[in-house]
Scaffold this motif. Structure first.
Motif, PDB file in Angstrom:
ATOM      1  N   VAL A  57       0.834  -1.206   0.000  1.00 35.82           N
ATOM      2  CA  VAL A  57       0.000   0.000   0.000  1.00 35.82           C
ATOM      3  C   VAL A  57       0.869   1.257   0.000  1.00 35.82           C
ATOM      4  N   ASN A  89       0.707   4.739   1.793  1.00 31.86           N
ATOM      5  CA  ASN A  89       0.022   5.312   2.942  1.00 31.86           C
ATOM      6  C   ASN A  89       0.230   6.824   2.979  1.00 31.86           C
ATOM      7  N   SER A  97      -1.305   8.967   4.980  1.00 33.79           N
ATOM      8  CA  SER A  97      -1.858   9.500   6.227  1.00 33.79           C
ATOM      9  C   SER A  97      -1.101  10.744   6.694  1.00 33.79           C
ATOM     10  N   ALA A 104       1.877   8.311  10.529  1.00 36.77           N
ATOM     11  CA  ALA A 104       2.102   8.280   9.095  1.00 36.77           C
ATOM     12  C   ALA A 104       3.062   7.173   8.700  1.00 36.77           C
ATOM     13  N   VAL A 105       3.223   7.058   7.389  1.00 43.92           N
ATOM     14  CA  VAL A 105       4.117   6.043   6.842  1.00 43.92           C
ATOM     15  C   VAL A 105       5.511   6.155   7.467  1.00 43.92           C
ATOM     16  N   MET A 106       6.097   5.005   7.719  1.00 39.54           N
ATOM     17  CA  MET A 106       7.479   4.970   8.202  1.00 39.54           C
ATOM     18  C   MET A 106       8.331   4.211   7.188  1.00 39.54           C
ATOM     19  N   VAL A 125      -4.011   4.714   0.396  1.00 43.56           N
ATOM     20  CA  VAL A 125      -4.919   4.823   1.545  1.00 43.56           C
ATOM     21  C   VAL A 125      -4.664   6.069   2.393  1.00 43.56           C
ATOM     22  N   GLN A 126      -5.656   6.340   3.255  1.00 46.48           N
ATOM     23  CA  GLN A 126      -5.612   7.452   4.200  1.00 46.48           C
ATOM     24  C   GLN A 126      -5.432   8.799   3.479  1.00 46.48           C
TER      25      GLN A 126
END
Lengths: 383, 383
Positions: free
Chosen positions: A10, A12, A14, A18-20, A343-344
């Motif tokens: 995915v 992300n 967000s 959040a994404v790491m 997503v997000q």
């Protein structure tokens, strides 16, 4: 471990947590039950153990390297996010409560910060306030900033990047009266570009965007501001006291040890990919390409934020139909994105629309995937 | 995932952050990079996402089950540890600042709690104070407790288990004036034995002993105490306000999401091994056996805490030679223990000696290993 997360299923977007970086997560997973052959998880280490002390020391020294933080600044690890800092400033910087706290209000977070200071009893002044324009980045020129004169000013506060509204200062604000400490909330853009720490009195950042998991707040504070300007009449709750935190090496009580460990891994990753210099250029490309896609969509996508103050981290946009933002189209857009693993992307509930957050750990490939989808979606839904 | 950590290479007796169930760590490691097939780590989920909301809801409902928490109590997830709660009580419960806050002082933590309330401006009263005896558990009988009469009392505070001194209340303190809310710090013994939630106004616990990683504080609060007794003159910092936290479902700002997730896994583990009933009996056996080993060592090992108030969680003892505690022998003991994989046994720096913390996740096998080592060591070093 110097790669992005290009093999993930995915993308992300967000706004935080959040994404790491994928490599950081993989390393964390591998050593979660047994860190460094101790037979223990980092979560199980006493904060007073030499093992955890080494984790804390590495994280601090790597952050100093990344941001070129001089030895006249202390790094504090606190809790409660930026919101706790809003209160903390009141107790720690209003040593003369007749002085005014100056706020540049350019979005929801700086607005909340000013409200909290005022509620606690500070005399506040909005140097500039874009609320009436919906915080759309139409920040007046510095000539119109209304700073309090230095002799009556406790501090100048601004939020470098407004996560909800997608408004980011292009550079250090002009016109701050000399000698007044500048306090900056960099929760959502710290480590995303170079900046000169020595221009600031205090920089703080909640971790959950560019640093690590939620629950850790990093504070970078000039030593002369620690414990020297405490409110004379109102006692500071002990956990909000910069001096207590500094005097105890951020361990007056148990710090959020695992979050600090994760932050340390993120710092190492950033150093390995070339530090803030490298990520700054990547970030400029990512956001530049996405804004170009919006601006070249013939009004199908529209970013409400004016050029000059557009965030490189949080790109907000609406989808237009018949001259107005269309919630239906936006819902379709989000649904279709999700099917493709993006997503997000939903905008903050207070502003609606779409928000793509492109923090450090979001790769160029992810942004390109989003742009391709946006172009396809526009083609299908344009009149 | 209902087992203890009997296959681990070390026995971790840390007082906190402390040992966690092996199965919980293994599950956390397995799903760290990709939770529940979302393609994302729990750390990367927005706190507003349905995914994280489900994690929060499960954790809450499992905690309600474990402790039999009635619906008239709210569960809050806060930050800043017990120390932040020390200040929080002042703002939230001193609606009438002429009232007195009663503290039962039986160790270092209740002492700190009272000091913080007094420093912020509360009128405090030590119902009982064992400081003069070094907090050795020589708590006077309830007939000697000096409670403030109900009409003048804001709340009664005690710390159910004193982690540093190894002093634990055997049961709910007698003689609390009727109608006065009781506030209890259960940071280091929550979930270790049954108790009646309805006797309390507020129970709080830092997570890093029996709940999960550091950085999360669980607050169980009777609804009628939320926002109804705010200090009339002194504003409460927003993140210390129970009502703000409750009204926003613990998400006024971003909560420590990963810590809450880990807490949820620990709750599930506890339910699977039989809940608080089961662990209470295991804990009684563990601490019982260790105290027996100390008491039957002919004075080689001595627990400074008087019977009746000895902690089941933190067992403190000294090693004696020629009628006095021997730091040399204690250092040898710790070195030898470490060689056998028994770690973090050093007493708190303020009291010295040895401290074996036997939290829920410490298995009986670990305690037996320690006892065997203690017996061997005593045999080798006794005159």
């Amino acid at each position: 471990m110097a790669t992005f997360h290009d093999e993930r299923s995915v993308w992300n977007f967000s706004a935080g947590p959040a994404v790491m970086p994928q490599v950081v997560l993989e390393r964390a997973a591998a050593e979660l039950p047994n860190w460094n052959n101790t037979g223990m998880s980092v979560m199980e280490l006493s904060h007073r153990s030499p093992e955890f002390e080494s984790i804390l020391a590495s994280a601090e020294s790597d952050l100093r390297k990344l941001l070129n933080i001089p030895s006249t600044y202390k790094i504090l690890w606190m809790q409660g996010g930026a919101t706790s800092q809003f209160s903390t400033l009141f107790y720690n910087l209003l040593g003369d409560p007749t002085k005014t706290a100056d706020y540049l209000v350019t979005g929801g977070w700086s607005e909340k910060a000013m409200q909290e200071a005022a509620r606690l009893g500070a005399k506040v002044n909005a140097v500039v306030n874009t609320k009436s324009t919906g915080h759309n980045g139409a920040v007046p020129p510095p000539s119109e900033y209304k700073f309090t004169p230095a002799a009556e000013s406790a501090y100048v506060y601004y939020c470098d990047n407004e996560t909800v509204h997608g408004v980011e200062f292009p550079s250090f604000p002009e016109g701050v009266p000399e000698g007044v400490p500048v306090v900056c909330d960099m929760s959502s853009n710290i480590l995303s570009r170079k900046f000169d720490v020595t221009k600031y009195g205090i920089i703080f950042a909640g971790a959950q965007k560019n640093i690590g998991p939620a629950g850790v707040t990093v504070v970078i504070i000039r030593e002369d501001l620690i414990g020297t300007r405490m409110h004379p009449n109102l006692k500071c709750p002990v956990m909000l006291d910069f001096k207590v935190c500094a005097d105890n090496g951020s361990m007056y009580n148990t710090p959020p040890t695992y979050g600090i460990y994760m932050a340390g891994l993120v710092f190492k990753w950033l150093l390995e990919i070339g530090g803030v210099d490298a990520i700054e250029s990547i970030n400029a490309q990512k956001s530049g390409r996405l804004y170009d896609a919006i601006d070249s969509s013939n009004g199908f996508y529209r970013c409400p934020v004016q050029k000059g103050f557009r965030s490189r981290m949080n790109i907000t946009f609406r989808i237009f139909k018949n001259g107005a933002a269309s919630k239906d189209l936006e819902a379709d857009f989000l649904k279709g994105a999700e099917k493709l693993g993006m997503v997000q992307l939903k905008g903050h509930r207070s502003v609606g629309g779409i928000r793509a957050s492109l923090y450090n750990a979001m790769s160029q490939k992810g942004v390109d995937a989003l742009i391709t989808y946006m172009q396809d979606f526009a083609r299908q839904h344009s009149e």
